[in-house]
Scaffold this motif. Structure first.
Motif, short mmCIF file in Angstrom:
data_model
loop_
_atom_site.label_atom_id
_atom_site.label_comp_id
_atom_site.label_asym_id
_atom_site.label_seq_id
_atom_site.Cartn_x
_atom_site.Cartn_y
_atom_site.Cartn_z
N LYS A 283 -3.97 0.26 14.73
CA LYS A 283 -3.38 -0.43 15.88
C LYS A 283 -3.58 -1.93 15.75
O LYS A 283 -2.71 -2.72 16.13
N SER A 284 -4.75 -2.33 15.20
CA SER A 284 -5.00 -3.76 15.01
C SER A 284 -4.05 -4.36 13.97
O SER A 284 -3.88 -5.58 13.92
N LEU A 285 -3.46 -3.49 13.15
CA LEU A 285 -2.48 -3.93 12.15
C LEU A 285 -1.05 -3.66 12.60
O LEU A 285 -0.12 -3.71 11.79
N SER A 286 -0.91 -3.32 13.88
CA SER A 286 0.42 -3.03 14.44
C SER A 286 1.11 -1.87 13.72
O SER A 286 2.33 -1.87 13.52
N GLY A 287 0.31 -0.90 13.29
CA GLY A 287 0.87 0.29 12.65
C GLY A 287 1.28 0.13 11.21
O GLY A 287 1.92 1.01 10.63
N LYS A 288 0.91 -0.99 10.58
CA LYS A 288 1.32 -1.26 9.21
C LYS A 288 0.78 -0.23 8.22
O LYS A 288 1.50 0.21 7.31
N LEU A 289 -0.47 0.21 8.43
CA LEU A 289 -1.07 1.15 7.49
C LEU A 289 -0.37 2.51 7.55
O LEU A 289 -0.07 3.12 6.51
N ARG A 290 -0.07 2.96 8.76
CA ARG A 290 0.65 4.22 8.91
C ARG A 290 2.04 4.14 8.24
O ARG A 290 2.49 5.08 7.59
N GLU A 291 2.68 2.98 8.41
CA GLU A 291 4.01 2.79 7.82
C GLU A 291 3.95 2.86 6.30
O GLU A 291 4.77 3.52 5.66
N LEU A 292 2.96 2.19 5.71
CA LEU A 292 2.83 2.19 4.26
C LEU A 292 2.53 3.58 3.72
O LEU A 292 3.06 3.99 2.69
N LEU A 293 1.67 4.33 4.43
CA LEU A 293 1.33 5.68 3.98
C LEU A 293 2.53 6.61 4.03
O LEU A 293 2.60 7.59 3.27
N HIS B 265 -5.79 -6.86 5.51
CA HIS B 265 -6.66 -7.31 6.59
C HIS B 265 -7.59 -8.40 6.07
O HIS B 265 -8.15 -8.29 4.97
N GLN B 266 -7.79 -9.42 6.86
CA GLN B 266 -8.59 -10.56 6.41
C GLN B 266 -10.04 -10.18 6.16
O GLN B 266 -10.64 -10.61 5.18
N ASP B 267 -10.61 -9.36 7.05
CA ASP B 267 -12.02 -8.98 6.89
C ASP B 267 -12.22 -7.91 5.82
O ASP B 267 -13.28 -7.83 5.21
N PHE B 268 -11.20 -7.08 5.63
CA PHE B 268 -11.29 -5.99 4.65
C PHE B 268 -10.10 -6.06 3.71
O PHE B 268 -9.09 -5.39 3.90
N PRO B 269 -10.17 -6.91 2.69
CA PRO B 269 -9.05 -7.06 1.75
C PRO B 269 -8.74 -5.78 0.97
O PRO B 269 -7.67 -5.66 0.40
N ASN B 270 -9.72 -4.82 0.94
CA ASN B 270 -9.55 -3.60 0.15
C ASN B 270 -9.79 -2.39 1.04
O ASN B 270 -10.88 -2.20 1.57
N ILE B 271 -8.75 -1.59 1.22
CA ILE B 271 -8.84 -0.45 2.12
C ILE B 271 -8.50 0.82 1.34
O ILE B 271 -7.42 0.92 0.74
N ALA B 272 -9.43 1.77 1.35
CA ALA B 272 -9.18 3.08 0.73
C ALA B 272 -8.95 4.09 1.84
O ALA B 272 -9.82 4.28 2.70
N VAL B 273 -7.79 4.71 1.84
CA VAL B 273 -7.50 5.78 2.81
C VAL B 273 -7.75 7.10 2.10
O VAL B 273 -7.22 7.35 1.01
N VAL B 274 -8.58 7.96 2.70
CA VAL B 274 -9.00 9.19 2.04
C VAL B 274 -8.54 10.41 2.85
O VAL B 274 -8.54 10.40 4.08
N GLY B 275 -8.15 11.45 2.14
CA GLY B 275 -7.66 12.67 2.78
C GLY B 275 -8.80 13.59 3.17
O GLY B 275 -9.63 13.97 2.33
N LEU B 276 -8.84 13.96 4.45
CA LEU B 276 -9.93 14.78 4.99
C LEU B 276 -9.57 16.26 5.11
O LEU B 276 -10.38 17.04 5.60
N GLY B 277 -8.38 16.64 4.67
CA GLY B 277 -7.98 18.03 4.85
C GLY B 277 -7.58 18.29 6.30
O GLY B 277 -7.29 17.37 7.06
N LYS B 278 -7.58 19.53 6.70
CA LYS B 278 -7.14 19.90 8.03
C LYS B 278 -8.18 19.53 9.09
O LYS B 278 -9.38 19.74 8.88
N LYS B 279 -7.70 19.01 10.21
CA LYS B 279 -8.61 18.62 11.28
C LYS B 279 -9.33 19.82 11.87
O LYS B 279 -10.45 19.70 12.38
N SER B 280 -8.72 20.98 11.77
CA SER B 280 -9.30 22.20 12.33
C SER B 280 -10.37 22.83 11.45
O SER B 280 -10.98 23.84 11.82
N SER B 281 -10.63 22.26 10.28
CA SER B 281 -11.61 22.85 9.36
C SER B 281 -12.98 22.91 10.00
O SER B 281 -13.43 21.97 10.65
N GLY B 282 -13.66 24.02 9.77
CA GLY B 282 -15.02 24.21 10.30
C GLY B 282 -15.76 25.22 9.45
O GLY B 282 -15.50 25.33 8.25
#
Length: 518
Positions: free
Chosen positions: A58-68, A86-103
């Motif tokens: 949201k702080s990036l106005s949805g840019k990360l979601r758009e790129l993904l 992002h100025q504070d975090f020039p390097n962002i790794a987005v990682v896949g967590l699998g299904k949210k329902s996993s338990g």
């Protein structure tokens, strides 16, 4: 203003990159951020970040979601790295967590949600480390302890003896107030990493004496609650540990009996939990010499001692309210002129005689005396860990630690602990069928190998150890199959695994809360 790099799961198309990318920004020597994203249940679902990831996007106005959205779907354990968003975090790794329902999965016997977090975070950390990024903040992904474990375990590398080392990376939680849970995860993982480091160290640099000194140094900062006793050969002789000494005499390295006392309970007289670990710092097989191929891995035959000592250090650092004693008979198994010979008979501390028909079945000999000594502390629970048999590796491979126990209560706690840590255990039989095989010996009370030596080797080894146990709650953990890791567990790199250190710590924590026995 950004650069997208393909990491396992694909990249943006060339055209889509051109539409956004004005300047390629170097990823080196800058700050990194790891954010988690869940796998879509349906193809047309909206991409779902974690809570921290959603706020950041949201702080990036949805840019990360758009790129993904331009690349392939984010699957479990896959990673995409973006630079310059992002100025504070020039390097962002987005990682896949699998299904949210996993338990918790009853078939897999582990909490898949926690394991997915460990895997994703570890892969992300390693990718940012490969870009030589020295500082990384990690999305807690809804479970700060698991995220911390994944980060610290994933970044471990035994390169102390190499001139060229990987970039040292510091990790901390991103926008999280749950620092206590994060720090607990760090300590769990650092405990396992200590065991890994001990196991990886070459045998000429990790003799019994060096091992004991290393543990004493590590525990020195906890001297108020922890006492370490390094027992020399003369003490071992006074204790009449003939089985242990018979193995040690084959080497020029002096044996050591390491004894750790952690007094965590408010009641100093409370009966302790005792951890016993096999400490063969190098195992040649003795006169029953092992094949040379792969023998170098036998530097880690002290994995039992490494894991129990590391678990006690972690328990002490976490101030777990339980009295724990750690016992580790340490020696080498070598074939000099004084070494055990097949057919020799030796006497254990409890007076039982043992016919040594295979000098490569030495771990049970040193553990026999250690288990006898453990009973002098009037324990309610004894747990021993040992890289004991190749048969255990054949039976279970690296999927789980084999557990032999005389206690349903203790088994329940062990299994529950392993589900939480993801470091699984599996119960094995302690039938009288196996006891008869080691009790029928031509020359002595017991034989150190079953009369059907090629069958049920892990079970007969456990039956042998049972002959030196009288407490009602005892478990033998055969960790031979989980000693090392190739690619089976994603958050552990290739090499010695340090398993099941975290499960032992979790067990101690659970036992401290169960006053039924303790």
């Amino acid at each position: 203003m950004f650069y997208a790099r393909k990491i396992f799961s694909g990249s943006l198309s060339r055209n889509s990159c051109r539409s956004f990318c004005l300047t390629r920004i170097s990823c080196s020597n800058t700050k990194g951020l790891i954010l988690g994203v869940f796998e879509k249940a349906q193809e047309d679902d909206v991409l779902q970040f974690t809570e921290a990831g959603e706020a950041f996007d949201k702080s990036l106005s949805g840019k990360l979601r758009e790129l993904l959205s331009y690349g392939p779907a984010m699957k479990k354990g896959k990673t995409r790295v973006f630079c310059g968003l992002h100025q504070d975090f020039p390097n962002i790794a987005v990682v896949g967590l699998g299904k949210k329902s996993s338990g918790v999965c009853s078939l897999e016997l582990l909490d898949e949600g926690k394991e997915n977090i460990r895997t994703a975070v570890s892969v992300g950390c390693r990718q940012l480390q490969s870009l030589e990024i020295p500082s990384v903040e990690v999305d807690p992904c809804g479970d700060p302890q698991s995220a911390a474990e994944g980060a610290v375990l994933g970044l471990f590398e035994y390169d102390e003896l190499k001139e060229k080392k990987k970039t040292a990376v510091t990790v901390q939680p991103f926008r999280s107030t749950e620092n206590e849970a994060w720090q607990k995860g760090v300590m769990y993982a650092e405990g396992q990493n200590l065991a890994r480091r001990l196991m990886e160290t070459p045998a000429n640099l990790m003799t019994p004496t060096i091992f004991a000194d290393k543990i004493q140094q590590k525990l020195s900062s906890l001297s108020g609650k922890v006492q370490v006793h390094i027992r020399a050969k003369s003490w071992i002789e006074e204790q009449k540990m003939g089985a242990f000494l018979s193995v040690a005499k084959g080497s020029d390295e002096a044996p050591i009996f390491l004894e750790i006392h952690y007094n965590g309970s408010n009641n100093s007289n409370e009966d302790p939990l005792i951890f016993v670990g096999k400490g063969i710092t190098f195992d040649s097989g003795g006169i029953s010499l092992k094949p040379s191929s792969g023998m170098d891995a036998m530097r880690a035959d002290m994995g039992g001692a490494a894991t129990v000592c590391s678990a006690i250090l972690t328990a002490a650092a976490l101030h777990i309210p339980l009295n724990i004693k750690g016992l580790a008979p340490l020696c080498e198994n070598m074939p000099n002129g004084k070494a055990n010979k097949p057919g020799d008979v030796v006497k254990a501390k409890n007076g039982k005689t043992i016919q040594v028909d295979n000098t490569d079945a030495e771990g049970r000999l040193i553990l026999a005396d250690a288990l006898c000594y453990a009973h002098t502390f009037n324990p309610k629970v004894i747990v021993n860990a040992a890289t004991l048999t190749g048969a255990m590796d054949v039976a279970l491979g690296s999927a789980a630690t084999g557990v032999f126990t005389n206690s349903d209560w203790l088994w329940t706690h062990l299994q529950q602990a392993s589900i939480v840590t993801g470091d699984r255990v599996w119960r094995m039989p302690l039938f009288q069928h196996y006891t008869k095989q080691v009790a029928e010996s031509q020359l002595a009370d017991l034989n150190n190998v079953g009369k059907h030596a090629k069958s049920g080797g892990a079970c007969t080894a456990a039956a042998f150890l049972k002959e030196f146990v009288t407490v009602p709650h005892w478990a033998h953990l055969d960790i031979a199959g989980v000693m090392s890791n190739k690619d089976e567990i994603a958050h552990l790199g290739k090499g010695m695994s340090g398993r099941p250190t975290r499960t032992l710590v979790e067990l101690a924590d659970r036992l401290s809360q169960d006053k039924q026995i303790m």
